[in-house]
Design an enzyme around this catalytic site. Structure first.
Site, PDB file in Angstrom:
ATOM      1  N   LYS A 158       0.797  -1.227   0.000  1.00 25.54           N
ATOM      2  CA  LYS A 158       0.000   0.000   0.000  1.00 25.54           C
ATOM      3  C   LYS A 158       0.834   1.283   0.000  1.00 25.54           C
ATOM      4  O   LYS A 158       0.374   2.310  -0.507  1.00 25.54           O
ATOM      5  CB  LYS A 158      -0.956   0.016   1.201  1.00 25.54           C
ATOM      6  CG  LYS A 158      -2.080  -1.000   1.100  1.00 25.54           C
ATOM      7  CD  LYS A 158      -3.067  -0.834   2.240  1.00 25.54           C
ATOM      8  CE  LYS A 158      -4.261  -1.760   2.090  1.00 25.54           C
ATOM      9  NZ  LYS A 158      -5.286  -1.513   3.130  1.00 25.54           N
ATOM     10  N   ASP A 199     -10.666   3.128   1.758  1.00 22.35           N
ATOM     11  CA  ASP A 199     -10.956   2.784   3.150  1.00 22.35           C
ATOM     12  C   ASP A 199     -11.543   3.978   3.896  1.00 22.35           C
ATOM     13  O   ASP A 199     -12.480   3.829   4.686  1.00 22.35           O
ATOM     14  CB  ASP A 199      -9.686   2.321   3.871  1.00 22.35           C
ATOM     15  CG  ASP A 199      -9.261   0.927   3.465  1.00 22.35           C
ATOM     16  OD1 ASP A 199     -10.125   0.147   3.022  1.00 22.35           O
ATOM     17  OD2 ASP A 199      -8.063   0.610   3.592  1.00 22.35           O
TER      18      ASP A 199
END
Length: 310
Positions: free
Chosen positions: A97, A133
């Site tokens: 990420k 998210d």
């Protein structure tokens, strides 16, 4: 003819307005099929393929979602390869990420603030990075009729890892009054609070889980968000005392297995409203789905597909 099967038998659920396609339905892959997927190391545990492929079938879209095992040393080559073969989009999970940011041509504000990307979009030779998210956290709260965003209110976040960064950014951009970050390692909580306060302008305080000030912070909070994975283990003691919780406080545990965590059970016993992590999981996926296709997916279908897997 190439193809795949998914088995969406749903048991003990009331009829929904959106349902998974009948058992045994064959998806035919052709030269027109668009490819999306997820990369990670490992990636075999991901539930995203089932969730997205069920939603593609429901929407009648000629897409297929595939898991790709990509090791850290192969990341740059993998991204170049996806771009070269006209892959539409890729979800990014651990450990990529942060490292994937080096391959981007543009990045969203949320992803830049968080310092992590979980969704890539390939278009017109460009690679855009987003973090779904953060909006997924808020969407799960917004869709619950008994809950609302704690605008101009005080919030406590437990944990200081990658998930906590996304939660803190989401809440800061939503307009909360202040955020207290509590973590077992005090230095990580303080560092995250200082960094995010500077980036967002929202007052934040970092402290340890044993800090005497934490009980007061929880007592005064309108929202408590747990991001620590210890919540998955019923034998692990709670990170806070349930006695600190007030009935007005919303307790949001972003862990999705089990569906009702020990923290949620303790909060329910105190009369608090509680929310588990499966809603965030569905909505972060739905946001990525819409970015890739321009179509809003049926989140009920995605939820049912996840429920079968979990």
């Amino acid at each position: 003819m190439l193809g795949y099967f998914f088995n969406p038998t749903v048991r003990n659920m009331k009829p929904k307005t959106c349902l998974i396609e009948p058992q045994g339905k064959l998806k035919t892959l052709t030269g027109h099929t668009r490819i999306v997927g997820v990369i990670g190391d490992p990636v075999e545990h991901s539930r995203s393929p089932q969730m997205h492929n069920a939603a593609f079938a429901k929407a009648g879209l000629d897409y297929v979602y595939v898991p790709f095992h990509v090791r850290p040393g192969d990341l740059a080559d993998a991204i170049s390869g996806f771009k070269a073969i006209n892959v539409v989009g890729i979800n990014v999970t651990l450990p990529h990420k942060q490292a994937v940011i080096r391959s981007l041509t543009s990045i969203s504000r949320e992803a830049e603030l968080i310092g992590a990307v979980n969704t890539l979009s390939f278009k017109n030779g460009e690679i855009r990075g987003d973090n779904t998210d953060a909006p997924g956290v808020l969407k799960a709260l917004e869709e619950n009729e008994n809950m609302s965003l704690p605008v101009d209110e005080d919030v406590v976040v437990l944990g200081a890892g990658g998930a906590a960064r996304a939660v803190v950014v989401a809440l800061a951009l939503a307009g909360v009054a202040s955020i207290t970050i509590a973590n077992r390692t005090v230095e990580k909580a303080v560092s995250l609070a200082e960094e995010m306060a500077e980036k967002t302008g929202v007052p934040m305080h970092g402290m340890g889980l044993t800090d005497a000030r934490l009980s007061e912070a929880v007592h005064e909070s309108e929202l408590l968000v747990n991001t620590a994975t210890t919540s998955m283990d019923a034998s692990h003691p709670l990170l806070i005392s349930a006695d600190w919780l007030q009935q007005r406080t919303i307790v949001y545990d972003i862990v999705y297995t089990p569906p009702v965590t020990p923290l949620m059970e303790a909060a329910n016993a105190r009369g608090c409203r509680t929310l588990g992590g499966i809603g965030m999981l569905v909505h972060q996926g739905a946001i990525a789905f819409e970015k890739w296709t321009g179509v809003a997916p049926c989140t009920e279908t995605m939820l049912q597909a996840l429920s079968l897997e979990l």
